[in-house]
Design an enzyme around this catalytic site. Structure first.
Site, PDB file in Angstrom:
ATOM      1  N   TYR A 147       0.818  -1.216   0.000  1.00 54.82           N
ATOM      2  CA  TYR A 147       0.000   0.000   0.000  1.00 54.82           C
ATOM      3  C   TYR A 147       0.853   1.267   0.000  1.00 54.82           C
ATOM      4  CZ  TYR A 147      -4.620  -2.073   0.791  1.00 54.82           C
ATOM      5  OH  TYR A 147      -5.816  -2.733   0.659  1.00 54.82           O
ATOM      6  N   LYS A 197       3.323 -15.768   3.899  1.00 57.25           N
ATOM      7  CA  LYS A 197       3.531 -16.477   2.632  1.00 57.25           C
ATOM      8  C   LYS A 197       5.030 -16.702   2.475  1.00 57.25           C
ATOM      9  CE  LYS A 197       2.082 -18.060  -1.403  1.00 57.25           C
ATOM     10  NZ  LYS A 197       1.224 -19.256  -1.549  1.00 57.25           N
ATOM     11  N   ASP A 229      -2.871 -18.448   1.837  1.00 60.35           N
ATOM     12  CA  ASP A 229      -3.856 -19.125   0.975  1.00 60.35           C
ATOM     13  C   ASP A 229      -4.584 -20.214   1.765  1.00 60.35           C
ATOM     14  OD1 ASP A 229      -1.410 -20.463   1.055  1.00 60.35           O
ATOM     15  OD2 ASP A 229      -1.398 -20.996  -1.071  1.00 60.35           O
ATOM     16  N   ASP A 253      -6.248  -6.982   4.166  1.00 62.42           N
ATOM     17  CA  ASP A 253      -7.343  -6.387   3.393  1.00 62.42           C
ATOM     18  C   ASP A 253      -8.211  -7.499   2.809  1.00 62.42           C
ATOM     19  OD1 ASP A 253      -8.839  -4.361   2.074  1.00 62.42           O
ATOM     20  OD2 ASP A 253      -7.818  -4.916   0.214  1.00 62.42           O
ATOM     21  N   ASP A 257     -12.186  -8.970   4.226  1.00 61.92           N
ATOM     22  CA  ASP A 257     -13.422  -9.000   3.433  1.00 61.92           C
ATOM     23  C   ASP A 257     -13.960 -10.419   3.339  1.00 61.92           C
ATOM     24  OD1 ASP A 257     -13.255  -6.229   2.873  1.00 61.92           O
ATOM     25  OD2 ASP A 257     -14.077  -6.549   0.869  1.00 61.92           O
TER      26      ASP A 257
HETATM   27  C1  IPM Z   1     -10.288  -1.378   3.841  1.00 69.15           C
HETATM   28  C2  IPM Z   1     -10.554  -0.758   2.502  1.00 69.15           C
HETATM   29  C3  IPM Z   1      -9.383   0.145   2.146  1.00 69.15           C
HETATM   30  C4  IPM Z   1      -8.137  -0.708   2.095  1.00 69.15           C
HETATM   31  C5  IPM Z   1      -9.537   0.938   0.843  1.00 69.15           C
HETATM   32  C6  IPM Z   1     -10.845   1.656   0.763  1.00 69.15           C
HETATM   33  C7  IPM Z   1      -8.372   1.853   0.626  1.00 69.15           C
HETATM   34  O1  IPM Z   1     -10.768  -1.721   1.535  1.00 69.15           O
HETATM   35  O2  IPM Z   1     -10.155  -0.610   4.821  1.00 69.15           O
HETATM   36  O3  IPM Z   1     -10.197  -2.593   3.923  1.00 69.15           O
HETATM   37  O4  IPM Z   1      -7.856  -1.324   1.062  1.00 69.15           O
HETATM   38  O5  IPM Z   1      -7.435  -0.762   3.105  1.00 69.15           O
HETATM   39 MN    MN Z   2     -10.729  -3.723   2.282  1.00 69.09          MN
END
Ligand code: IPM
Ligand code: MN
Length: 368
Positions: A147, A197, A229, A253, A257
């Protein structure tokens, strides 16, 4: 003497203002019952700030954040089509979120992945996989790695366009987030899953070397190494094996999700971003432009982010627990927003504002 806290409120874009409107009600309810005052300062941030102020993270917002005791941030960003009207460097992710994280060095991102046993019908997993529910603390490094590494684009010696992004950490950056993860593991179940990893990435070999140094200070924490993974599979097949998980930025990240998917909705993912001097709190999800303005978004992640702030910034654990308890009892009484309403048989679908009403009623009772 009354404690008085100053909080920067960054509503963000799309569903941001709707879910923020519910979250800030928590401050009213808490201050009505406790000897504490909250001063909320609304400031522009994100795509809306670009359109009104020419900057996604305007100077005036930086000043407010600098002087605030804590920052509450809603989701930012617009649809792909709308975003493309904004110069790349001012788009909300690059122009607002990453600079916010960098400004306060919020290296430790706490993402609780929690589903009480009464709420397991929200999960797409079979109930027999998670009879006790899910209770994981995912800790994501938030200010390093891909990032924030150097980036380059150009044309190479063969005349081909190329791109390069670098994954960089120094030992201090890795150590500080691992320390936080071990501390949490020591407070919880004494088990830490280290996600990496190292079969491919040198950065993971380095990370694991630092981990060996840090773990010396925590002899009673069991460390389980898991490749990222394999961790993705394990999160689906048996999430109950996890208690605290720690990982670098990009892995975190993606897995966070996925964890939202395991719970049944990203709407169930609040978070805390902790730096040495300042913390900010935000839902882990995006701004959902497709459902904005319809009063159907789930405000749980936003309200949960306030609960995390009460505990982590203001030391108000009892009040924080009451917020979680209030939301749990709303779900347990059969109410939920549209994102979760298809996942149970007897669900009474409520709007964003109705969910907020129910939570505040419960919270009010719990704090009496
Ligand atoms: C998160 C989001 C952010 C990230 C984006 C919006 C920059 O997806 O906080 O997980 O990738 O960190
Ligand atoms: Mn995210």
């Amino acid at each position: 003497m009354t404690n008085a806290y100053k909080i920067a409120i960054l509503e963000g874009d799309a569903i941001g203002p709707e879910i923020m409107a519910q979250a800030v009600r928590v401050f009213d309810v808490v201050s009505a019952h406790r000897d504490v005052a909250f001063e909320l300062i609304h400031s522009p941030f994100g795509a809306n700030a670009y359109f009104s102020h020419g900057k996604a993270f305007p100077e005036e917002t930086k000043t407010v954040c600098d002087t605030a005791d804590a920052i509450l941030k809603g989701p930012v960003g617009l649809s792909h089509a709308e975003s493309s009207k904004i110069p790349v460097e001012e788009q909300a992710e690059r122009g607002a979120i990453l600079p916010l994280r960098a400004r306060y060095n919020t290296f430790a991102n706490f993402r609780p992945i929690v589903l009480s046993p009464e709420m397991i019908h929200f999960s797409p997993l079979k109930p027999e996989i998670i009879p006790e529910g899910i209770d994981i603390l995912l800790i994501r490094e938030l200010v390093g790695g891909l990032y924030f590494g150097d980036k380059e684009r150009g044309v190479n010696g063969s005349g081909l366009r190329f791109v390069k992004e670098t994954l960089e950490y120094d030992e201090q950056q890795v150590r500080q987030v691992l320390e936080v993860a071990f501390q949490q593991a020591a407070k919880r179940k004494h088990k830490l899953h280290n996600i990496h990893k190292s079969n491919v990435l040198m950065s993971s070999v380095f990370w694991n070397e630092i981990l060996e140094e840090v773990r010396v200070g925590y002899p009673d924490v069991e460390v389980v190494h898991l490749l990222v993974d394999a961790a993705a599979t394990a999160l689906c097949l048996n999430p109950a094996q996890f208690d605290v998980m720690v990982m670098e930025n990009m892995f975190g990240d993606i897995l966070s999700d996925q964890a939202g998917g395991v719970l049944g909705s990203l709407g169930l993912m609040p978070s805390a971003c902790i730096g040495p001097e300042k913390a900010y709190y935000e839902p882990s999800h995006g701004s959902a432009p497709d459902i904005a303005g319809r009063n159907i978004a789930n405000p749980y992640s936003m309200i949960g982010s306030v609960a995390m702030m009460l505990e982590m910034s203001f030391n108000m654990s009892a009040e924080s627990d009451a917020v979680w308890q209030a939301m749990k009892s709303v779900f347990e009484s059969g109410h939920s927003t549209a994102d979760l309403a298809t996942s149970g048989e007897h669900i009474n679908q409520v709007s964003t504002t109705e969910f907020g009403d129910l939570v505040m009623q419960q919270l009010d009772k719990l704090l009496r």
